[in-house]
Design an enzyme around this catalytic site. Structure first.
Site, PDB file in Angstrom:
ATOM      1  N   ILE A 241       0.943  -1.202  -0.104  1.00 19.20           N
ATOM      2  CA  ILE A 241       0.010  -0.081   0.025  1.00 19.20           C
ATOM      3  C   ILE A 241       0.974   1.212   0.022  1.00 19.20           C
ATOM      4  O   ILE A 241       1.630   1.500   0.959  1.00 19.20           O
ATOM      5  CB  ILE A 241      -0.929  -0.027   1.017  1.00 19.20           C
ATOM      6  N   PRO A 242       1.059   1.958  -1.248  1.00 13.68           N
ATOM      7  CA  PRO A 242       2.151   2.679  -1.380  1.00 13.68           C
ATOM      8  C   PRO A 242       1.963   4.281  -0.709  1.00 13.68           C
ATOM      9  O   PRO A 242       1.889   5.033  -1.453  1.00 13.68           O
ATOM     10  CB  PRO A 242       2.349   2.967  -2.796  1.00 13.68           C
ATOM     11  N   CYS A 243       2.292   4.016   0.572  1.00 11.97           N
ATOM     12  CA  CYS A 243       2.299   5.647   1.498  1.00 11.97           C
ATOM     13  C   CYS A 243       3.266   6.268   0.853  1.00 11.97           C
ATOM     14  O   CYS A 243       3.159   7.605   1.248  1.00 11.97           O
ATOM     15  CB  CYS A 243       2.036   5.329   2.832  1.00 11.97           C
ATOM     16  N   HIS A 244       4.572   5.664   0.266  1.00 15.30           N
ATOM     17  CA  HIS A 244       5.614   6.586   0.194  1.00 15.30           C
ATOM     18  C   HIS A 244       5.302   7.524  -0.935  1.00 15.30           C
ATOM     19  O   HIS A 244       6.175   8.407  -1.317  1.00 15.30           O
ATOM     20  CB  HIS A 244       6.697   5.725  -0.362  1.00 15.30           C
TER      21      HIS A 244
END
Length: 282
Positions: A241-244
């Site tokens: 889950i690409p919170c970056h």
């Protein structure tokens, strides 16, 4: 080799510090000397890790790169969904499937759940994975914060679950994380608002970024930027889950739960590979 991935990240982490401290871009020879390697060895390491030259990679690691991404590869989530841009998003490029835990189950702090955890190497240093019988529920990166802190952090998310160390059980699940063709199954354990935010993150295409305010719009609560930022920071399945990929409107990186150097390395790694799709995944 898996162990090479963590070794490469440690070299990159040292390079990030040098690049930030240097008043001008560093030559291949200067970077290689600082890493105590020959220029040829250093060049090969970079190529194996990310598929571009050290010179090009410095451009991705530069502090201004986030602003360039925001200007050139910004994703408006509602538009992306409408025009089908999500076809290149996280749900597809990593074959992610997921299901969410019922709100009542989440409120019980994981009571009744068995969560297994195990360590493996990743392109961004040591990685802790956690999973229920339904799929991965936690990923944490220890390069900046340390292994004990990562384990304590994720265990505290679901304090009433039964936590079992089992590297072998996690191995098949973690094999799908970095470019594998086997579906990565996720089990989202969070409050309803958090899960809405995490769903929005899953719609950001690889190599693109968005802002916290865009995520707030996408979840139907445009004034909840601060709450969105908190939910992004509480994402338990980092990378998948690409919170970056969430940045501030100003182009600043914002925070990152596992350390900003890891966030910058993730963005640089993705940006480089989006331009070099045949890059080695070694």
């Amino acid at each position: 080799m898996e162990q090479d991935r963590s070794y490469h990240y440690n070299v990159i982490r040292r390079a990030i510090d040098l690049i930030d401290a240097a008043p001008a871009p560093l030559s291949l020879e200067a970077l290689a000397q600082a890493m105590q390697m020959s220029p040829a060895h250093f060049q090969r390491l970079f190529s194996a890790w990310v598929g571009v030259s050290p010179k090009r990679y410095q451009q991705y690691l530069a502090l201004g790169h986030a602003k360039q991404l925001l200007a050139a590869r910004f994703t408006t989530l509602e538009t992306a969904q409408a025009v089908g841009l999500t076809g290149t998003g996280r749900l597809h490029d990593l074959f992610v499937t997921w299901e969410a835990m019922a709100p009542g189950d989440y409120a019980r702090g994981g009571a009744g759940l068995v969560i297994k955890h195990g360590w493996c190497d990743s392109p961004f240093g040591p990685m802790l994975a956690m999973a229920t019988e339904r799929g991965l529920c936690g990923l944490g990166f220890a390069a900046e914060t340390g292994a004990e802190a990562v384990l304590a952090d994720l265990v505290a998310r679901w304090p009433d679950a039964r936590h079992i160390a089992d590297d072998a059980a996690l191995a098949p699940l973690t094999a799908a994380i970095f470019g594998g063709s086997t579906p990565a199954r996720l089990h989202l354990i969070g409050a309803p608002f958090q899960i809405k935010v995490w769903e929005a993150l899953l719609r950001i295409p690889t190599g693109h970024v968005t802002s916290y305010s865009e995520i707030a719009d996408a979840v139907g609560n445009p004034r909840a930027v601060r709450a969105v930022g908190t939910a992004v920071g509480r994402n338990p399945i980092s990378w998948l889950i690409p919170c970056h990929r969430a940045l501030r409107k100003s182009g600043e990186l914002g925070g990152y739960h596992w350390g900003l150097p890891v966030k910058r390395a993730m963005l640089a790694w993705e940006a480089a590979r989006s331009e070099t799709p045949d890059a080695s995944h070694s």
